[in-house]
Design a protein around this motif. Structure first.
Motif, PDB file in Angstrom:
ATOM      1  N   SER A  74       0.832  -1.208   0.000  1.00 36.67           N
ATOM      2  CA  SER A  74       0.000   0.000   0.000  1.00 36.67           C
ATOM      3  C   SER A  74       0.866   1.257   0.000  1.00 36.67           C
ATOM      4  O   SER A  74       2.069   1.210   0.273  1.00 36.67           O
ATOM      5  CB  SER A  74      -0.908   0.010   1.227  1.00 36.67           C
ATOM      6  N   SER A  75       0.224   2.384  -0.276  1.00 36.50           N
ATOM      7  CA  SER A  75       0.949   3.660  -0.264  1.00 36.50           C
ATOM      8  C   SER A  75       1.496   3.966   1.126  1.00 36.50           C
ATOM      9  O   SER A  75       2.559   4.559   1.266  1.00 36.50           O
ATOM     10  CB  SER A  75       0.051   4.791  -0.754  1.00 36.50           C
ATOM     11  N   ALA A  76       0.782   3.525   2.162  1.00 41.32           N
ATOM     12  CA  ALA A  76       1.275   3.734   3.536  1.00 41.32           C
ATOM     13  C   ALA A  76       2.593   2.988   3.745  1.00 41.32           C
ATOM     14  O   ALA A  76       3.487   3.469   4.452  1.00 41.32           O
ATOM     15  CB  ALA A  76       0.239   3.284   4.555  1.00 41.32           C
ATOM     16  N   ALA A  77       2.727   1.822   3.117  1.00 39.46           N
ATOM     17  CA  ALA A  77       3.974   1.058   3.226  1.00 39.46           C
ATOM     18  C   ALA A  77       5.119   1.825   2.564  1.00 39.46           C
ATOM     19  O   ALA A  77       6.246   1.828   3.070  1.00 39.46           O
ATOM     20  CB  ALA A  77       3.812  -0.315   2.595  1.00 39.46           C
ATOM     21  N   PHE A  78       4.841   2.499   1.460  1.00 37.66           N
ATOM     22  CA  PHE A  78       5.869   3.327   0.818  1.00 37.66           C
ATOM     23  C   PHE A  78       6.327   4.422   1.770  1.00 37.66           C
ATOM     24  O   PHE A  78       7.515   4.723   1.865  1.00 37.66           O
ATOM     25  CB  PHE A  78       5.350   3.952  -0.487  1.00 37.66           C
ATOM     26  N   GLY A  79       5.381   5.016   2.488  1.00 40.15           N
ATOM     27  CA  GLY A  79       5.728   6.048   3.468  1.00 40.15           C
ATOM     28  C   GLY A  79       6.648   5.508   4.550  1.00 40.15           C
ATOM     29  O   GLY A  79       7.614   6.174   4.953  1.00 40.15           O
ATOM     30  N   THR A  80       6.372   4.288   5.013  1.00 38.78           N
ATOM     31  CA  THR A  80       7.221   3.655   6.022  1.00 38.78           C
ATOM     32  C   THR A  80       8.626   3.432   5.477  1.00 38.78           C
ATOM     33  O   THR A  80       9.618   3.645   6.177  1.00 38.78           O
ATOM     34  CB  THR A  80       6.591   2.324   6.489  1.00 38.78           C
ATOM     35  N   LEU A  81       8.733   3.033   4.212  1.00 44.72           N
ATOM     36  CA  LEU A  81      10.051   2.822   3.591  1.00 44.72           C
ATOM     37  C   LEU A  81      10.838   4.125   3.503  1.00 44.72           C
ATOM     38  O   LEU A  81      12.047   4.147   3.733  1.00 44.72           O
ATOM     39  CB  LEU A  81       9.895   2.202   2.195  1.00 44.72           C
ATOM     40  N   ILE A  82      10.151   5.213   3.175  1.00 42.50           N
ATOM     41  CA  ILE A  82      10.820   6.522   3.098  1.00 42.50           C
ATOM     42  C   ILE A  82      11.333   6.928   4.471  1.00 42.50           C
ATOM     43  O   ILE A  82      12.470   7.394   4.619  1.00 42.50           O
ATOM     44  CB  ILE A  82       9.863   7.579   2.508  1.00 42.50           C
ATOM     45  N   THR A  83      10.510   6.737   5.502  1.00 42.30           N
ATOM     46  CA  THR A  83      10.925   7.038   6.880  1.00 42.30           C
ATOM     47  C   THR A  83      12.124   6.182   7.266  1.00 42.30           C
ATOM     48  O   THR A  83      13.093   6.673   7.867  1.00 42.30           O
ATOM     49  CB  THR A  83       9.751   6.789   7.854  1.00 42.30           C
ATOM     50  N   LEU A  84      12.072   4.901   6.925  1.00 45.19           N
ATOM     51  CA  LEU A  84      13.169   3.981   7.233  1.00 45.19           C
ATOM     52  C   LEU A  84      14.463   4.442   6.564  1.00 45.19           C
ATOM     53  O   LEU A  84      15.516   4.444   7.195  1.00 45.19           O
ATOM     54  CB  LEU A  84      12.816   2.571   6.768  1.00 45.19           C
ATOM     55  N   LYS A  85      14.374   4.839   5.315  1.00 41.16           N
ATOM     56  CA  LYS A  85      15.567   5.303   4.593  1.00 41.16           C
ATOM     57  C   LYS A  85      16.206   6.483   5.322  1.00 41.16           C
ATOM     58  O   LYS A  85      17.421   6.535   5.505  1.00 41.16           O
ATOM     59  CB  LYS A  85      15.209   5.693   3.157  1.00 41.16           C
ATOM     60  N   GLY A  86      15.381   7.421   5.779  1.00 41.76           N
ATOM     61  CA  GLY A  86      15.899   8.564   6.529  1.00 41.76           C
ATOM     62  C   GLY A  86      16.588   8.142   7.815  1.00 41.76           C
ATOM     63  O   GLY A  86      17.656   8.652   8.169  1.00 41.76           O
ATOM     64  N   ARG A  87      15.998   7.180   8.510  1.00 45.14           N
ATOM     65  CA  ARG A  87      16.578   6.708   9.766  1.00 45.14           C
ATOM     66  C   ARG A  87      17.905   5.991   9.516  1.00 45.14           C
ATOM     67  O   ARG A  87      18.879   6.198  10.233  1.00 45.14           O
ATOM     68  CB  ARG A  87      15.590   5.766  10.469  1.00 45.14           C
ATOM     69  N   VAL A  88      17.944   5.151   8.491  1.00 42.05           N
ATOM     70  CA  VAL A  88      19.186   4.441   8.145  1.00 42.05           C
ATOM     71  C   VAL A  88      20.285   5.439   7.823  1.00 42.05           C
ATOM     72  O   VAL A  88      21.405   5.348   8.327  1.00 42.05           O
ATOM     73  CB  VAL A  88      18.952   3.465   6.963  1.00 42.05           C
ATOM     74  N   GLU A  89      19.959   6.435   6.996  1.00 41.40           N
ATOM     75  CA  GLU A  89      20.971   7.420   6.595  1.00 41.40           C
ATOM     76  C   GLU A  89      21.398   8.297   7.768  1.00 41.40           C
ATOM     77  O   GLU A  89      22.555   8.704   7.832  1.00 41.40           O
ATOM     78  CB  GLU A  89      20.449   8.250   5.422  1.00 41.40           C
ATOM     79  N   SER A  90      20.497   8.561   8.713  1.00 45.03           N
ATOM     80  CA  SER A  90      20.868   9.367   9.883  1.00 45.03           C
ATOM     81  C   SER A  90      21.866   8.622  10.766  1.00 45.03           C
ATOM     82  O   SER A  90      22.574   9.222  11.563  1.00 45.03           O
ATOM     83  CB  SER A  90      19.627   9.760  10.688  1.00 45.03           C
ATOM     84  N   ARG A  91      21.921   7.304  10.626  1.00 44.94           N
ATOM     85  CA  ARG A  91      22.883   6.482  11.365  1.00 44.94           C
ATOM     86  C   ARG A  91      24.074   6.121  10.485  1.00 44.94           C
ATOM     87  O   ARG A  91      24.807   5.183  10.776  1.00 44.94           O
ATOM     88  CB  ARG A  91      22.201   5.230  11.911  1.00 44.94           C
ATOM     89  N   ASP A  92      24.238   6.879   9.397  1.00 43.39           N
ATOM     90  CA  ASP A  92      25.358   6.702   8.465  1.00 43.39           C
ATOM     91  C   ASP A  92      25.344   5.305   7.846  1.00 43.39           C
ATOM     92  O   ASP A  92      26.387   4.713   7.587  1.00 43.39           O
ATOM     93  CB  ASP A  92      26.695   6.976   9.171  1.00 43.39           C
ATOM     94  N   GLY A  93      24.128   4.781   7.619  1.00 45.90           N
ATOM     95  CA  GLY A  93      23.990   3.447   7.053  1.00 45.90           C
ATOM     96  C   GLY A  93      23.541   3.479   5.610  1.00 45.90           C
ATOM     97  O   GLY A  93      23.448   4.545   4.985  1.00 45.90           O
ATOM     98  N   GLN A  94      23.277   2.303   5.073  1.00 48.13           N
ATOM     99  CA  GLN A  94      22.855   2.164   3.689  1.00 48.13           C
ATOM    100  C   GLN A  94      21.688   1.186   3.604  1.00 48.13           C
ATOM    101  O   GLN A  94      21.648   0.191   4.321  1.00 48.13           O
ATOM    102  CB  GLN A  94      24.014   1.631   2.836  1.00 48.13           C
ATOM    103  N   LEU A  95      20.768   1.496   2.698  1.00 47.76           N
ATOM    104  CA  LEU A  95      19.573   0.680   2.508  1.00 47.76           C
ATOM    105  C   LEU A  95      19.481   0.245   1.058  1.00 47.76           C
ATOM    106  O   LEU A  95      19.688   1.057   0.151  1.00 47.76           O
ATOM    107  CB  LEU A  95      18.327   1.491   2.883  1.00 47.76           C
TER     108      LEU A  95
END
Length: 119
Positions: free
Chosen positions: A62-83
């Protein structure tokens, strides 16, 4: 109240967190929220996390799942990680393309290709 079953399977393989989705359909708001919580916990447990989300089993997103993925990407990058995302079914891959999220995420055909892409 019983604890809900996990919607993802997380395994650490050679420093990379492999996340497989248990559900074929990721549509329900409650489940998406729970998946988001589980993913964030996995990311928070690592410094510079390397995360590969494997969509092999997923048929609907669902589109809500896409939103969760975008949030996750931001969190990963804030921890200097890669997705990385991989093994996405053609119908879902098309949704990434239509929404231009294929430009935001690194998407690979296979798990091995995703792992090899890490810097």
């Amino acid at each position: 109240m019983a604890a809900s079953a996990s919607h993802i399977s997380v395994r650490k393989i050679d420093g990379v967190m492999r996340v497989d989705f248990v559900d074929r359909n990721i549509l329900d708001e409650v489940n998406i929220h729970q998946i988001g919580i589980e993913l964030m916990k996995a990311v928070e447990a690592e410094f510079r996390p390397k995360l590969v989300l494997v969509f092999r089993n997923v048929e609907h997103l669902s589109s809500a799942a896409f939103g969760t993925l975008i949030t996750l990407k931001g969190r990963v990058e804030s921890r200097d990680g890669q997705l990385r995302l991989c093994e996405i079914q053609p119908r879902i891959r098309e949704a990434f393309t239509i929404t231009k999220l294929d430009r935001l995420f690194a998407i690979h055909d296979s798990y091995d290709a995703a792992v090899q892409s890490f810097a």
